[in-house]
Design a protein around this motif. Structure first.
Motif, mmCIF file in Angstrom:
data_model
loop_
_atom_site.group_PDB
_atom_site.id
_atom_site.type_symbol
_atom_site.label_atom_id
_atom_site.label_comp_id
_atom_site.label_asym_id
_atom_site.label_seq_id
_atom_site.Cartn_x
_atom_site.Cartn_y
_atom_site.Cartn_z
ATOM 1 N N LEU A 1 -5.838 -39.918 -13.042
ATOM 2 C CA LEU A 1 -7.101 -39.403 -13.571
ATOM 3 C C LEU A 1 -6.989 -37.905 -13.868
ATOM 4 C CD1 LEU A 1 -9.974 -40.440 -13.987
ATOM 5 C CD2 LEU A 1 -10.374 -40.149 -11.541
ATOM 6 N N ALA A 2 -6.447 -37.169 -12.900
ATOM 7 C CA ALA A 2 -6.333 -35.719 -13.053
ATOM 8 C C ALA A 2 -5.385 -35.371 -14.205
ATOM 9 C CB ALA A 2 -5.831 -35.100 -11.744
ATOM 10 N N TRP A 3 -4.287 -36.108 -14.300
ATOM 11 C CA TRP A 3 -3.310 -35.846 -15.351
ATOM 12 C C TRP A 3 -3.915 -36.082 -16.740
ATOM 13 C CZ3 TRP A 3 1.118 -33.423 -16.087
ATOM 14 C CH2 TRP A 3 1.860 -33.714 -17.232
ATOM 15 N N ALA A 4 -4.652 -37.195 -16.872
ATOM 16 C CA ALA A 4 -5.278 -37.495 -18.161
ATOM 17 C C ALA A 4 -6.249 -36.377 -18.557
ATOM 18 C CB ALA A 4 -5.998 -38.845 -18.109
ATOM 19 N N CYS A 5 -7.024 -35.894 -17.592
ATOM 20 C CA CYS A 5 -7.975 -34.810 -17.882
ATOM 21 C C CYS A 5 -7.229 -33.522 -18.239
ATOM 22 C CB CYS A 5 -8.890 -34.562 -16.684
ATOM 23 S SG CYS A 5 -10.007 -35.938 -16.371
ATOM 24 N N ALA A 6 -6.176 -33.220 -17.475
ATOM 25 C CA ALA A 6 -5.413 -31.998 -17.721
ATOM 26 C C ALA A 6 -4.860 -31.984 -19.137
ATOM 27 C CB ALA A 6 -4.269 -31.882 -16.714
ATOM 28 N N THR A 7 -4.226 -33.061 -19.537
ATOM 29 C CA THR A 7 -3.557 -33.078 -20.834
ATOM 30 C C THR A 7 -4.541 -33.194 -21.987
ATOM 31 O OG1 THR A 7 -3.147 -35.437 -20.485
ATOM 32 C CG2 THR A 7 -1.335 -33.928 -19.992
ATOM 33 N N HIS A 8 -5.807 -33.477 -21.684
ATOM 34 C CA HIS A 8 -6.836 -33.449 -22.725
ATOM 35 C C HIS A 8 -7.758 -32.240 -22.571
ATOM 36 C CE1 HIS A 8 -5.447 -37.615 -23.060
ATOM 37 N NE2 HIS A 8 -5.849 -37.538 -24.306
ATOM 38 N N ASP A 9 -7.433 -31.341 -21.618
ATOM 39 C CA ASP A 9 -8.234 -30.135 -21.389
ATOM 40 C C ASP A 9 -9.699 -30.442 -21.148
ATOM 41 O OD1 ASP A 9 -6.891 -27.703 -21.157
ATOM 42 O OD2 ASP A 9 -6.314 -27.744 -23.284
ATOM 43 N N LEU A 10 -9.953 -31.468 -20.351
ATOM 44 C CA LEU A 10 -11.341 -31.855 -20.109
ATOM 45 C C LEU A 10 -11.609 -31.982 -18.622
ATOM 46 C CD1 LEU A 10 -11.913 -34.511 -22.888
ATOM 47 C CD2 LEU A 10 -13.336 -32.503 -22.499
ATOM 48 N N TYR A 11 -12.848 -31.655 -18.238
ATOM 49 C CA TYR A 11 -13.313 -31.844 -16.849
ATOM 50 C C TYR A 11 -12.343 -31.233 -15.837
ATOM 51 C CZ TYR A 11 -15.719 -35.413 -19.584
ATOM 52 O OH TYR A 11 -16.411 -36.068 -20.558
ATOM 53 N N LEU A 12 -11.818 -30.042 -16.172
ATOM 54 C CA LEU A 12 -10.792 -29.467 -15.299
ATOM 55 C C LEU A 12 -11.344 -29.124 -13.917
ATOM 56 C CD1 LEU A 12 -8.754 -27.268 -17.814
ATOM 57 C CD2 LEU A 12 -8.259 -29.569 -16.980
ATOM 58 N N GLY A 13 -12.654 -28.808 -13.852
ATOM 59 C CA GLY A 13 -13.277 -28.473 -12.571
ATOM 60 C C GLY A 13 -13.189 -29.624 -11.577
ATOM 61 N N ASP A 14 -13.535 -30.836 -12.040
ATOM 62 C CA ASP A 14 -13.417 -31.998 -11.163
ATOM 63 C C ASP A 14 -11.967 -32.472 -11.064
ATOM 64 O OD1 ASP A 14 -15.959 -32.201 -10.259
ATOM 65 O OD2 ASP A 14 -16.610 -33.743 -11.683
ATOM 66 N N ALA A 15 -11.224 -32.308 -12.160
ATOM 67 C CA ALA A 15 -9.828 -32.768 -12.160
ATOM 68 C C ALA A 15 -9.014 -32.029 -11.104
ATOM 69 C CB ALA A 15 -9.202 -32.593 -13.544
ATOM 70 N N VAL A 16 -9.280 -30.731 -10.949
ATOM 71 C CA VAL A 16 -8.505 -29.976 -9.959
ATOM 72 C C VAL A 16 -8.829 -30.459 -8.547
ATOM 73 C CG1 VAL A 16 -9.995 -27.962 -9.503
ATOM 74 C CG2 VAL A 16 -7.507 -27.691 -9.520
ATOM 75 N N LYS A 17 -10.106 -30.854 -8.339
ATOM 76 C CA LYS A 17 -10.462 -31.408 -7.020
ATOM 77 C C LYS A 17 -9.717 -32.722 -6.776
ATOM 78 C CE LYS A 17 -15.148 -29.618 -7.123
ATOM 79 N NZ LYS A 17 -16.497 -30.050 -7.518
ATOM 80 N N ALA A 18 -9.635 -33.543 -7.822
ATOM 81 C CA ALA A 18 -8.929 -34.830 -7.688
ATOM 82 C C ALA A 18 -7.447 -34.589 -7.393
ATOM 83 C CB ALA A 18 -9.102 -35.660 -8.955
ATOM 84 N N ALA A 19 -6.848 -33.635 -8.118
ATOM 85 C CA ALA A 19 -5.416 -33.351 -7.924
ATOM 86 C C ALA A 19 -5.163 -32.749 -6.545
ATOM 87 C CB ALA A 19 -4.917 -32.413 -9.020
ATOM 88 N N GLU A 20 -6.082 -31.861 -6.105
ATOM 89 C CA GLU A 20 -5.913 -31.265 -4.773
ATOM 90 C C GLU A 20 -6.004 -32.336 -3.692
ATOM 91 O OE1 GLU A 20 -8.877 -28.216 -4.960
ATOM 92 O OE2 GLU A 20 -7.444 -26.695 -5.653
ATOM 93 N N ARG A 21 -6.936 -33.267 -3.900
ATOM 94 C CA ARG A 21 -7.078 -34.360 -2.933
ATOM 95 C C ARG A 21 -5.810 -35.237 -2.925
ATOM 96 N NH1 ARG A 21 -10.086 -36.710 0.567
ATOM 97 N NH2 ARG A 21 -9.953 -38.963 0.740
ATOM 98 N N ALA A 22 -5.298 -35.531 -4.139
ATOM 99 C CA ALA A 22 -4.068 -36.338 -4.228
ATOM 100 C C ALA A 22 -2.930 -35.621 -3.506
ATOM 101 C CB ALA A 22 -3.712 -36.584 -5.696
#
Lengths: 372, 352
Positions: free
Chosen positions: A294-315
């Motif tokens: 989920l985080a990777w898909a958001c990162a590579t589309h430059d979207l929802y980075l605020g929540d994506a970073v939380k998801a990646a940190e949790r992972a």
């Protein structure tokens, strides 16, 4: 008990239907097994906005996904159950392909079947037509409910509340089709479900795509073959799927809609990813690969980075030595403008996997500030 | 994050592939079965990698998976192109082919396997008449070699041989990253049962610590609950077509399943019950069927369905008195069951 609910009957008639069936041997062999009447509940649906067609099913018999659900994008979706004739799946799809509506398909199948009064079927066509059939010899309680763009049906159920609960849940649940289908299964189980218990479940959703033809057969295709709590297990799998493939799929459709000038639908597809992120964070998701996807898909589309970073940190907290996950986290930091943190995390990844040229390239890229 | 399926097409950034997968695509020239078995570190490998259609071919598409190869490859095979040509056509049209791995077998047993030069080590494949085996991010070449040997040396039906190949692949070190999911698909031509053309064996393990063993566990359930009956159906079909040799082979498959089940320490009661019921109602392997039904009853002594099977087997073995006794016991556990009452009456009257 059962009736075919007819919605409308446009011009295409049975001759075409019979031609479509000609490639199948019509004489069905009677099943020998004493237990061939199988308790099952299912929902079959069409989404006029996304063009998704789908089936979700639960049963007290092994590998219900092998026999009951059938679907093809642009064609239709079918559930064949009770005294199951699995050949009805492909036969119904062949009939739908000739342009027959869902109710017409049921009539064509009935005309060639000697055990029709022991069958139960739900059909949705790709134009929104739906039909459900419960034969009078299906075992109690058996019946179905027809909605505007879905049908649900079941047999050997605790009672009529099972089917009513499914219909209500499908109508009231927000979000994408897979979520609504699973909500319907949950509601059915909560209302008593299959009298005999639980063993297997399946979820099949198909969706047209110009560049991803595989979605015509498998957009979401998940199976639980033999499990004590199959619906719960199916939900667990769907949640992983949403991160692993779902986010990427939604961005794919968002791009397709943008290209077709449908910014509204594109925004809706992206919103699905935001919903998935919010849900995953809210339930404190424990599957690191789901969060990472989920985080990777958001990162590579430059979207929802605020929540994506939380998801990646949790992972990363779940699997601190997983190089893939550290790479995702670094990528998001970089996209958020935090190159130092990106380099720090990616360097940690590189100490774990020192041979990786990819990680070295990433660190060099972060230093240079190139977006990729 | 490794690029998941499809991402590569849309972004410039190229991450290493998610694959870490080994698979076998194969064909059985006697039964006309085509199949794929696969194991991977990735979630729900069965949704992405295996594609098969009876009379057409079988495809495994993996590494940085291009899932469009599945339906597109089957489309090309349907037009009659041999497997190696289909593979070339798919790869020629793909700008990311250096990251792909692909196995193709057609409905005449011609095979082809491709490993792109940018697939992560160890990556490679091996082919022979009727099979293509390939894997990436593996412990080494021994994985595909072990799979090949197991496939060639294992007797029995295609699904058994495919599963034996997966077991051997894992035993040789398998996937370096570990395991998450597995799948098996076998398709088979049939006019009377057209569903077999799409799903003869179609089993998934989507997310599991020990996916190959779990796949074998559910396959054993399938043997009792679907495949035994399917073999009898094919035996009847071959008899009518004047192919007694093939009919015998199909019935022999049921005997093999029975032997497996009776030799297994942790066999499921439903597998034994399904096998015994199929044998009883078709009058084959009745002696072994009795053992299976007795063992099922020992596992679940109060299951009326299993007792009914045991009674049926006794009856078909000519022991009507024992049949009535066992069925009466079944009726005591399920007193309102009209079917069981009919069975008792039938056993008493001696009609088949």
């Amino acid at each position: 008990m059962g009736e075919i609910r007819l919605h409308r009957t446009p011009g295409r008639g049975l001759p075409a239907a019979l031609a479509a069936l000609a490639c199948f041997a019509l004489a069905g062999a009677p099943s020998a097994s004493a237990s061939s009447d199988r308790g099952t509940f299912s929902i079959v649906a069409h989404d006029s906005v996304t063009q998704e067609l789908g089936v979700a099913v639960q049963s007290k018999y092994f590998s219900v996904g092998t026999d009951v659900p059938w679907a093809e994008a642009g064609v239709g979706a079918v559930a064949t159950q009770a005294r199951v004739d699995p050949s009805f799946g492909l036969k119904a799809l062949a009939l739908l392909r000739t342009g027959l509506t869902a109710p017409e398909v049921l009539r064509a199948l009935a005309a060639n079947d000697s055990a029709w009064d022991a069958r139960q079927l739900g059909v949705a066509d790709a134009r929104g037509g739906v039909a459900s059939w419960t034969g009078s010899k299906c075992l109690d309680w058996a019946g179905g409910e027809t909605g505007a763009d879905f049908v649900c049906q079941g047999n050997i159920l605790a009672g009529p509340a099972v089917v009513a609960g499914m219909a209500k849940a499908y109508r009231e649940t927000q979000g994408e089709m897979a979520e609504r289908l699973l909500a319907a299964l949950d509601a059915a189980q909560a209302a008593g479900g299959d009298k005999r218990g639980m063993q297997s479940a399946a979820l099949l959703v198909v969706r047209p795509s110009a560049t991803r033809p595989q979605f015509s057969q498998r957009y979401i295709d998940l199976r639980v073959e033999d499990h004590k709590t199959p619906i719960k297990e199916l939900r667990r799998l769907l949640e992983i799927q949403e991160g692993f493939h779902g986010a990427d799929n939604h961005f794919h459709y968002a791009e397709q809609y943008e290209a077709a000038g449908r910014a509204d639908l594109a925004a809706r597809e992206r919103e699905r990813v935001a919903e998935t992120l919010r849900r995953a964070l809210a339930r404190r998701e424990r599957d690191a690969s789901m969060l990472n996807g989920l985080a990777w898909a958001c990162a590579t589309h430059d979207l929802y980075l605020g929540d994506a970073v939380k998801a990646a940190e949790r992972a990363a907290s779940l699997e601190p030595r997983n190089v893939d996950i550290l790479d995702t986290l670094a990528e998001i930091y970089f996209r958020q403008g935090n190159s130092n943190k990106a380099i720090e995390v990616e360097s940690r990844a590189a100490t774990i996997d020192p041979k990786s040229q990819y990680l070295k390239d990433q660190i060099a890229r972060f230093r240079k500030g190139v977006k990729g | 994050m490794r690029a998941a399926a499809g991402i590569l097409a849309t972004i410039v950034l190229l991450a290493p592939p998610a694959g870490a997968t080994f698979s076998i695509a194969a064909y059985d020239s006697v039964t006309q079965e085509l199949g794929v078995a696969v194991q991977s570190r990735a979630f729900s490998v069965g949704m992405a990698v295996p594609w098969a259609e009876a009379g057409v071919g079988a495809i495994a598409t993996q590494a940085s998976t291009n899932e469009t190869f599945g339906p597109a490859g089957l489309g090309l095979l349907r037009s009659g192109k041999p497997a190696p040509e289909v593979m070339r056509a798919l790869l020629d049209a793909d700008s990311g082919s250096a990251h792909r791995q692909l196995g193709v077998v057609d409905a005449r047993g011609r095979s082809a396997s491709f490993t792109g030069k940018l697939c992560s080590e160890w990556a490679g494949g091996v082919t022979g008449p009727g099979y293509a085996i390939q894997g990436n991010i593996l412990a080494g070449e021994a994985v595909v070699k072990g799979m090949e040997r197991a496939f060639l040396e294992t007797k029995g039906e295609l699904a058994e041989r495919l599963l034996a190949a997966l077991v051997a692949g894992q035993a040789a070190g398998g996937d370096k990253r570990g395991m998450e999911s597995a799948a098996i698909v076998v398709v088979r031509p049939s006019d009377q049962y057209p569903e077999y053309r799409a799903r003869y064996v179609d089993l998934r393990v989507e997310d599991h610590k020990d996916p190959i063993n779990e796949l074998i566990r559910v396959y054993r359930l399938l043997e009792g609950q679907r495949l035994a009956e399917a073999h009898i159906r094919f035996a009847d079909y071959y008899e009518k077509a004047g192919r007694k040799d093939l009919a015998r082979l199909e019935r022999e498959r049921v005997a093999e399943s029975l032997t497996h089940a009776l030799a297994s320490r942790d066999v499921d009661a439903s597998t034994l019950n399904g096998l015994a019921w199929t044998c009883a109602t078709n009058g084959v392997h009745l002696e072994e069927a009795l053992k299976a039904a007795e063992r099922a009853t020992a596992l679940e002594p109060k299951n009326a369905e299993i007792l009914d099977t045991l009674a049926e087997v006794y009856y078909r073995n000519g022991n009507a008195a024992k049949a009535v006794e066992v069925e009466t016991q079944a009726l005591s556990y399920s007193p309102n069951d009209a079917y069981l009452k009919d069975q008792i009456a039938r056993f008493k009257s001696g009609s088949k």
